[in-house]
Design an enzyme around this catalytic site. Sequence first.
Site, mmCIF file in Angstrom:
data_model
loop_
_atom_site.group_PDB
_atom_site.id
_atom_site.type_symbol
_atom_site.label_atom_id
_atom_site.label_comp_id
_atom_site.label_asym_id
_atom_site.label_seq_id
_atom_site.Cartn_x
_atom_site.Cartn_y
_atom_site.Cartn_z
ATOM 1 N N GLY A 225 7.553 54.670 -68.488
ATOM 2 C CA GLY A 225 8.335 54.621 -69.711
ATOM 3 C C GLY A 225 8.053 53.408 -70.569
ATOM 4 N N SER B 148 5.363 60.368 -72.972
ATOM 5 C CA SER B 148 5.504 60.120 -71.540
ATOM 6 C C SER B 148 4.365 59.222 -71.084
ATOM 7 C CB SER B 148 5.486 61.450 -70.762
ATOM 8 O OG SER B 148 5.693 61.238 -69.380
ATOM 9 N N CYS B 149 4.561 58.569 -69.935
ATOM 10 C CA CYS B 149 3.520 57.720 -69.360
ATOM 11 C C CYS B 149 3.778 57.653 -67.865
ATOM 12 C CB CYS B 149 3.518 56.348 -70.017
ATOM 13 S SG CYS B 149 5.125 55.514 -70.047
ATOM 14 N N PHE B 150 3.752 56.469 -67.265
ATOM 15 C CA PHE B 150 4.053 56.359 -65.846
ATOM 16 C C PHE B 150 5.472 55.843 -65.610
ATOM 17 C CE2 PHE B 150 3.914 54.285 -61.630
ATOM 18 C CZ PHE B 150 3.627 55.408 -60.867
#
Length: 317
Positions: A271, A267-269
Amino acid sequence: MRIIGLFLTSPKHFISYQTFSTRHFQTLVSSTWLRNQLAASRELSSQLRVLDASWQSNGQGYEQLYKQAHIPHALYFDLYKCCTGTKEIPLNLPEPECWTRYIKSLGVSSDTHVVVYDGQNMRLALRTWWLFRLFGHENVSVLDGGLIKWAEDGYEITVEEPTVKKPGNFQCKLNKSLMRTFEDMQKNAKNGAEQVVDVRDSKSFEGVVGDSAGENTPESRNGHIPGSLNIPYKLFFNENMTFKSKEEIEDLFEDAGVDMNKPIVSSCFLGLTGVAINLTSHMMGKPDTALYYGSWNEWRLRADPEECETGPPRLKA
């Protein structure tokens, strides 16, 4: 051709891409390897397709980046092609039929080795690599260090655009095991079946970034999905945006409390950078790592406030 202000300087990269993986499909290829492949053919080859995924937030990746400087024989790849974004997921998944036509127009067939890169911080190349695998094309690699390393090595930069003489026969085969939805993540937050590894910077992850508007709104909320672990994106790279050694990357996973024998979701901010987890896992022989493609932006807008955890990751004893 000299490009001023586009590239970073750094020490000489000493890790060969061959050390990362013994899989048939190489996760990373080096700039030297790609140069040798391109030198063997004066024309655009259907066996190898190089794609430049460079992009700017103003949507001018083609005009302002690709047309100004790219690797010879590289075609421009529009990461936003066939995508209908939403507030929750600005970079949504492309519509399969449209995407299939687009990939065919780039001359990609089932046996084409696709090599992707960008001229920035690798996140666009990583997302492109994941998209090809998501839609069933495993023979895809990332150019280690991208255009930054290519230029650092003194290899040719061009403005000439190649022409695809014949469409490819690419066929879309969606591999749902490589993606997770908001609903999947809600279930996982309760049962903890999969490890969630977030690559945002530690301050955003821990929720200590100040709200400039002074309001506790979903749009400004920082934190992370409950139970997530954290490995900041920048830790994976050397100064020239080549990946660190396998041993260094293994240490990053171990220090973050990630068990490589258990399922992982990145996960990140938005994708993009989260795919660093997928790619490095792939290099270490774990090709089944999934991406929560809506990532934190979707979670913070759709989840209840109590489902947005703050503070450092809680490592298991």
